[in-house]
Structure formats: structure tokens, C-alpha cells
Scaffold this motif. Structure first.
Motif: not given
Length: 221
Positions: A17-19, A36-43, A80-83, A89-97
């Protein structure tokens, strides 16, 4: 082999994971969890979704819920996508992916898309749909929702269901249509007679099988 159902034990796994490398059950510990799953990064849709989950992280934390995302991309792509997610989103992703490039976890959880022929990688292998699994502290699957790749999720609804599950577990009540936290709840059919009067004094009987009472969690807040 039957698929995962409500009441199934959420399969354990160890994944990158990212962590870092995480064991799923150890990560959850005694907490509730959302996988939870998502289809693809950078979409586009996924970028809005993960930004919303990041913004709502305090709401999940208040409910004792740990979050972990997943897609069939690798960790370098996620990083890369988290950036972008944070910027848009003007936020900070802190959970693992999870980086599930080999589809091992998504296959075990039956997340791969069999509907959208465009939701595939360069080799034509399906990406995941937008699945949500809510898992309780005993590792039991309590909610399972699948959204198509084209439709973003409504995470307020997922929070609402978690509220309903948690209040039901604690107070032996169920929740009616369109219920929101603080609204009246329904006395569980298993609670009858003197026990109902003791637990829910002054409850309202609409039909013998339909009895409303105040949200007991409101008094505990």
C-alpha cells in the motif's frame, strides 16, 4: 464457490500500500473498516471520490472506522496521483491505498468489472468497479455496494449506513426509510412486552410490528 455476502468474514490479505506492506486484519484491529475500490488512477470520477473520502476522514474517525482504498495500479502511480487528488480536492489523503496490480485482492473480493468494456487496462484486463465493503470489528461484512465505473459514490450515504449499523448493534433498534442520525428509530421486532417498555419507555405504536422511539444514541452523545 459462493461469493462474499453480508455476514461473510472479510478475507484477510497482505498487500503493498501507499503506507507500506499491510496485513488487512491487523490494520483494522478492533475497529470498523471500509475497503473501497476505484477503477483507475488519474481519472476524473476517481479523483473527486478520493478527495471526498479524504475530506470526510474526521467523520469516519469519529465513528471508529479505518479506511483503505484499492485499485489495480501500482504504488508509484498512486503516489503520483495523490498529489493531484490533494490539489484538486484541497485536501490531504492520509489513508492507505492498495496497489493491486496483479488483481489478487480484487479477485478475492470479486471487484473486477464485467460490465464496462472500456474499464480495462492496456492489455484488456478489467479494472475494478467502485465497490464498498463495510466491515465490523469482528471482521464480518455488514454492507456491500457496487457502483459502475461511470457513477461516483455518495459517501454521506455510506456514513449514514454506518450510523445505522452501529446504533442497531448497540441499542437493538432498526432505522426507517431516509433515516438520519437523531431521527426516530424503530424498536427491533425481537424486543417485546415489558422489555420494550423498559428499554424504550413511551415508544409509539403505529402497528403491532411498527413501533417508533427516540434515537437512543442522541441521549448518549
Amino acid at each position: 464457490m459462493p461469493g462474499l455476502r453480508l455476514g461473510s468474514i472479510a478475507p484477510n490479505f497482505t498487500a503493498e500500500t501507499t503506507h507500506g506492506v499491510l496485513n488487512f486484519h491487523e490494520y483494522l484491529g478492533d475497529s470498523w473498516g471500509i475497503l473501497f475500490s476505484h477503477p483507475d488512477d488519474f481519472t476524473p470520477v476517481c479523483t473527486t471520490e478520493l478527495g471526498e473520502v479524504a475530506r470526510k476522514a474526521p467523520e469516519f474517525e469519529k465513528r471508529g472506522v479505518k479506511i483503505i482504498g484499492l485499485s489495480a495500479n501500482d504504488i508509484a502511480s498512486h503516489d503520483r496521483w495523490i498529489k493531484d487528488i490533494n490539489e484538486v480536492g484541497n485536501t490531504s489523503v492520509n489513508f492507505p491505498i492498495i496497489g493491486d496490480k496483479d488483481r489478487k485482492v480484487s479477485t478475492e473480493y470479486d471487484m473486477l468489472d464485467a460490465l464496462d468494456p472500456t474499464n480495462v487496462d492496456a492489455k484488456g484486463i478489467p479494472f475494478t468497479v467502485r465497490d464498498v465493503f463495510v466491515i465490523d470489528p469482528k471482521k464480518v461484512i455488514r454492507l456491500k455496494i457496487s457502483y459502475p465505473a461511470s457513477t461516483g459514490r455518495h459517501f454521506d450515504e455510506i456514513l449514514r449506513v454506518i450510523d445505522s449499523l452501529q446504533i442497531g448493534d448497540k441499542y437493538r433498534v432498526t432505522t426507517p426509510v431516509n433515516w438520519q442520525k437523531g431521527d426516530k428509530v424503530i424498536v427491533h421486532p425481537s424486543v417485546q412486552g415489558e422489555e420494550a417498555e423498559k428499554l424504550f419507555p413511551g415508544y409509539e405504536t403505529v402497528k403491532p410490528y411498527l413501533r417508533f422511539t427516540k434515537d437512543p444514541s442522541a441521549n448518549a452523545a
